[in-house]
Design an enzyme around this catalytic site. Sequence first.
Site, PDB file in Angstrom:
ATOM      1  N   LYS A 135      -7.176   5.518  -3.396  1.00 51.22           N
ATOM      2  CA  LYS A 135      -6.064   5.386  -4.332  1.00 51.22           C
ATOM      3  C   LYS A 135      -5.892   6.653  -5.172  1.00 51.22           C
ATOM      4  O   LYS A 135      -4.765   7.003  -5.544  1.00 51.22           O
ATOM      5  CB  LYS A 135      -6.264   4.163  -5.224  1.00 51.22           C
ATOM      6  CG  LYS A 135      -6.000   2.845  -4.523  1.00 51.22           C
ATOM      7  CD  LYS A 135      -4.554   2.737  -4.035  1.00 51.22           C
ATOM      8  CE  LYS A 135      -4.212   1.347  -3.530  1.00 51.22           C
ATOM      9  NZ  LYS A 135      -2.809   1.235  -3.076  1.00 51.22           N
ATOM     10  N   TYR A 156     -12.112   2.397  -1.933  1.00 50.06           N
ATOM     11  CA  TYR A 156     -10.765   2.063  -2.397  1.00 50.06           C
ATOM     12  C   TYR A 156     -10.349   2.998  -3.528  1.00 50.06           C
ATOM     13  O   TYR A 156      -9.211   3.496  -3.555  1.00 50.06           O
ATOM     14  CB  TYR A 156     -10.760   0.614  -2.877  1.00 50.06           C
ATOM     15  CG  TYR A 156      -9.419   0.100  -3.349  1.00 50.06           C
ATOM     16  CD1 TYR A 156      -8.466  -0.348  -2.448  1.00 50.06           C
ATOM     17  CD2 TYR A 156      -9.122   0.030  -4.710  1.00 50.06           C
ATOM     18  CE1 TYR A 156      -7.244  -0.840  -2.879  1.00 50.06           C
ATOM     19  CE2 TYR A 156      -7.910  -0.457  -5.152  1.00 50.06           C
ATOM     20  CZ  TYR A 156      -6.973  -0.893  -4.236  1.00 50.06           C
ATOM     21  OH  TYR A 156      -5.771  -1.376  -4.673  1.00 50.06           O
TER      22      TYR A 156
END
Length: 264
Positions: free
Chosen positions: A158, A154
């Site tokens: 991001k 993640y």
Amino acid sequence: MKERIAIVTGGANGIGAATAQRLAEDGLHVFVADVAVEVGDELCASIRADGQHATFVESDLFAAGSPEATVGQILAHTDGSLDVLVNNAFAYERGGELADVTPESLGADLDQLVISYHSMIRASRHALARSETAAIVNLASVRGFYTGVGFGPYSIAKAAVAQLTRVYAHELGGEGIRVNAVAPGVIGTARTMAQPQRNRDRIASYTPLGRIGRPDDVARAIAFLASPAADYITGQVLGIDGGLTLPLHTDSVKLGIAFEAESD
């Protein structure tokens, strides 16, 4: 002045829903694209009941060809008009340490959190270029700059969203399209609020403003970046974290503890 048109992906819940409501309050006709049909329909009905304009579009933006089909469907309703794109949709389940994540799993996270945003921008580009107030806002995260145990894929995705934002800001500026991102910290969405109170209190204790964020905290920032009031701002990643990641406030140990509290 003609009605401005906005697309909010993943707009049925959480930050997406708060953003759809905020943009509608600002006078935009909001198209909410999401897989959650019942919740999305209810949200749009509620917005319309307040005298504003919202339309739900069922869309799984992680399926091949879906971003292009979604944008095409919306543009058919708007005679090709589009002014704002908010890339918010994501699907992520907490995993283990990065070394234990398979290449296939990492690729899936990158597809969901980077490729889908890229595809939506490509599909929207020409319609946005015809707008005099074109703006794209991507959802990055403070996790793109800091990480906690089990959030490797993640965090990587991001971070890529932040750079995707900067690259597109450079490339699309000549077409009058502004591209920015927001990077939320710990926000009180359903996932966060499902955590034990002690976890939420611990996160708040490491935040200078003394609380976790609310979805509308992020929605207001998105609405500003999407508005003509921000017409000389592009290529920026705006942190919305209550000061959680202030360099002079938070050392890496405290930040790691705060993030890990979400999954205790």
